[in-house]
Design a protein around this motif. Structure first.
Motif, PDB file in Angstrom:
ATOM      1  N   ALA A  69       0.887  -1.298   0.195  1.00 34.74           N
ATOM      2  CA  ALA A  69      -0.019   0.087  -0.128  1.00 34.74           C
ATOM      3  C   ALA A  69       0.813   1.068   0.078  1.00 34.74           C
ATOM      4  CB  ALA A  69      -1.125   0.048   1.038  1.00 34.74           C
ATOM      5  N   GLY A  70       2.194   1.178   0.182  1.00 28.70           N
ATOM      6  CA  GLY A  70       2.871   2.421   0.243  1.00 28.70           C
ATOM      7  C   GLY A  70       4.101   2.338   0.867  1.00 28.70           C
ATOM      8  N   ALA A 109       4.138   4.735  -7.891  1.00 28.72           N
ATOM      9  CA  ALA A 109       2.861   4.405  -8.347  1.00 28.72           C
ATOM     10  C   ALA A 109       2.742   4.778  -9.727  1.00 28.72           C
ATOM     11  CB  ALA A 109       1.989   5.532  -7.419  1.00 28.72           C
ATOM     12  N   ALA A 110       3.153   5.952 -10.185  1.00 28.51           N
ATOM     13  CA  ALA A 110       2.929   6.502 -11.785  1.00 28.51           C
ATOM     14  C   ALA A 110       3.784   5.271 -12.498  1.00 28.51           C
ATOM     15  CB  ALA A 110       3.510   7.837 -12.019  1.00 28.51           C
ATOM     16  N   GLY A 111       4.972   4.934 -12.185  1.00 23.72           N
ATOM     17  CA  GLY A 111       5.550   3.994 -13.081  1.00 23.72           C
ATOM     18  C   GLY A 111       5.338   2.610 -13.104  1.00 23.72           C
ATOM     19  N   LEU A 112       4.701   2.132 -11.703  1.00 23.81           N
ATOM     20  CA  LEU A 112       4.113   0.641 -11.835  1.00 23.81           C
ATOM     21  C   LEU A 112       2.592   0.561 -12.157  1.00 23.81           C
ATOM     22  CD1 LEU A 112       6.174  -0.402  -8.714  1.00 23.81           C
ATOM     23  CD2 LEU A 112       6.569  -1.143 -10.950  1.00 23.81           C
ATOM     24  N   GLU A 113       1.961   1.738 -12.472  1.00 18.09           N
ATOM     25  CA  GLU A 113       0.695   2.111 -12.517  1.00 18.09           C
ATOM     26  C   GLU A 113      -0.022   1.238 -11.491  1.00 18.09           C
ATOM     27  OE1 GLU A 113       0.762   0.705 -16.993  1.00 18.09           O
ATOM     28  OE2 GLU A 113       0.184   2.837 -17.409  1.00 18.09           O
ATOM     29  N   ILE A 114       0.102   1.629 -10.296  1.00 18.35           N
ATOM     30  CA  ILE A 114      -0.621   0.907  -9.109  1.00 18.35           C
ATOM     31  C   ILE A 114      -1.083   2.232  -8.246  1.00 18.35           C
ATOM     32  CG2 ILE A 114      -0.053  -1.373  -9.473  1.00 18.35           C
ATOM     33  CD1 ILE A 114       2.114  -0.515  -7.117  1.00 18.35           C
ATOM     34  N   ASP A 115      -1.865   2.044  -7.423  1.00 19.89           N
ATOM     35  CA  ASP A 115      -2.160   2.703  -6.382  1.00 19.89           C
ATOM     36  C   ASP A 115      -1.526   2.722  -4.857  1.00 19.89           C
ATOM     37  OD1 ASP A 115      -4.137   4.998  -5.847  1.00 19.89           O
ATOM     38  OD2 ASP A 115      -5.658   3.707  -4.961  1.00 19.89           O
ATOM     39  N   LEU A 116      -0.865   3.642  -4.667  1.00 28.61           N
ATOM     40  CA  LEU A 116       0.172   3.446  -3.443  1.00 28.61           C
ATOM     41  C   LEU A 116      -0.532   4.511  -2.391  1.00 28.61           C
ATOM     42  CD1 LEU A 116       3.588   2.752  -4.630  1.00 28.61           C
ATOM     43  CD2 LEU A 116       2.172   1.003  -3.525  1.00 28.61           C
ATOM     44  N   PRO A 117      -1.604   4.500  -1.796  1.00 30.68           N
ATOM     45  CA  PRO A 117      -1.968   5.600  -1.019  1.00 30.68           C
ATOM     46  C   PRO A 117      -1.357   5.878   0.393  1.00 30.68           C
ATOM     47  CG  PRO A 117      -3.347   3.469  -0.783  1.00 30.68           C
ATOM     48  CD  PRO A 117      -2.387   3.071  -1.907  1.00 30.68           C
ATOM     49  N   GLU A 118      -0.531   5.009   0.852  1.00 28.67           N
ATOM     50  CA  GLU A 118      -0.088   5.075   2.276  1.00 28.67           C
ATOM     51  C   GLU A 118       1.534   5.634   2.424  1.00 28.67           C
ATOM     52  OE1 GLU A 118      -2.134   5.058   4.762  1.00 28.67           O
ATOM     53  OE2 GLU A 118      -3.722   3.598   3.728  1.00 28.67           O
ATOM     54  N   LEU A 119       1.573   6.507   3.096  1.00 25.05           N
ATOM     55  CA  LEU A 119       2.774   7.244   3.776  1.00 25.05           C
ATOM     56  C   LEU A 119       2.970   7.029   4.985  1.00 25.05           C
ATOM     57  CD1 LEU A 119       3.723  10.154   1.217  1.00 25.05           C
ATOM     58  CD2 LEU A 119       4.870   8.095   1.485  1.00 25.05           C
TER      59      LEU A 119
END
Ligand SMILES: *Cc1c(COP(=O)(O)O)cnc(C)c1O
Length: 231
Positions: free
Chosen positions: A158-159, A188-198
Motif C-alpha cells: 500500500a505504500g 505509483a505512476a511508473g508501476l501504474e498502481i495505487d500506493l495510497p499510504e505514507l
C-alpha cells in the motif's frame, strides 16, 4: 475520570488534525497509530478505552503477548525490524507490516501469507538517511523491491514507510519526508498502481510529516510517556 494516557491521546489527536488542516488536508486523511512498544498492556487498554483501535509494536514476542491480553478488535501494526524467523508469528498477529525492507523478507512473507491464508497490508521501509545503523532498504534497492511487491498476491502493498534520521533538525526531517513522498508518487505512476499510504512522522516530527503527505503517523512517547527499554 480520564488518566494521563487518555488526555495525551486526545491532545495528540487534536494536534494531528490541526497539522492536517494547516497543510490544507482533510484531518480524516491522516491516521494516528499509537506506538505502544515497551509500554504495558494496561497503557494500551487505557488508550483503547479512549477510542484508539490501532497500535504499533516493534517486537514479535511483545506483540503476541499484548494481542492475547487485549481486545480482538485492535488492529495491530508491526513497525520494527522483522527477522525472517519471526515472520510467521508476526503474520499471525499483525494486520499491517510497515517494515518490509528486503527481497528475502518480502518473498518469505508472501509464501507464508499464502500458506496461512493471510492478506496483510505491507509497506516498504526506506532508509531515509542512509545511516548504516538504521533499518530500511537503501533508496537504490527500491525499484527491484517495488517490482517484487507489486507481483505479490498475498501481500497488499500500500505504500512506503520511513524514519527521519536522528539528530537532524525539522527542516532536514521535512526534506526526507518530501523525498519519500515523491518516490512513492514516482513508483505509483511508473508501476501504474495505487500506493495510497505514507507511514512517516513520530512524536518529534509528525507535523512536518503531515505537511509532506503522511497518511499514518506513528506516535509513541507523546501519548504514553517516556519509554524505558529495560536493557
Ligand atoms: C518507537 C517508534 C516510533 C514512535 O516513536 P516516538 O518518538 O516515541 O513517537 C515510531 N516508529 C517506529 C518505527 C518506532 O520504532
Amino acid at each position: 475520570m480520564t488518566g494521563p494516557v487518555a488526555r495525551q491521546l486526545a491532545r495528540v489527536a487534536a494536534e494531528v488534525a490541526e497539522a492536517a488542516r494547516a497543510a490544507g488536508r482533510d484531518p480524516a486523511s491522516v491516521r494516528l497509530l499509537a506506538v505502544s512498544k515497551t509500554f504495558p498492556a494496561a497503557a494500551v487498554r487505557a488508550a483503547y478505552d479512549a477510542g484508539c483501535r490501532a497500535f504499533g509494536e516493534s517486537k514479535a514476542q511483545e506483540l503476541e503477548l499484548k494481542r492475547r491480553l487485549l481486545p480482538p478488535d485492535i488492529e495491530w501494526h508491526f513497525i520494527g525490524h522483522l527477522q525472517r524467523n519471526k515472520a510467521a508469528q508476526v503474520l499471525r498477529d499483525a494486520a499491517w507490516i510497515h517494515s518490509v525492507d528486503s527481497l528475502k523478507l518480502l518473498e518469505r512473507l508472501e509464501r507464508l501469507a499464502g500458506d496461512m491464508g493471510k492478506r496483510p497490508v505491507i509497506l516498504l521501509e526506506v532508509n531515509l538517511g542512509g545511516e548504516a545503523d538504521k533499518t530500511g532498504a537503501p533508496w537504490e534497492a527500491l525499484p527491484e523491491l517495488a517490482a517484487a511487491a507489486k507481483a505479490c498476491r498475498h501481500l497488499r502493498w500500500a505504500g512506503l514507510m520511513g524514519m527521519a534520521p536522528l539528530g537532524g533538525d525539522g527542516e532536514a526531517a521535512r526534506a526526507c519526508f518530501g523525498r519519500l513522498r515523491r518516490r512513492r508518487d514516482e513508483l505509483a505512476a511508473g508501476l501504474e498502481i495505487d500506493l495510497p499510504e505514507l507511514s512517516m512522522g513520530m512524536s518529534g516530527d509528525y507535523a512536518a510529516a503531515i505537511a509532506e503527505g503522511a497518511t499514518i503517523v506513528r506516535i509513541g512517547s507523546a501519548i504514553f510517556g517516556i519509554r524505558d527499554y529495560g536493557d
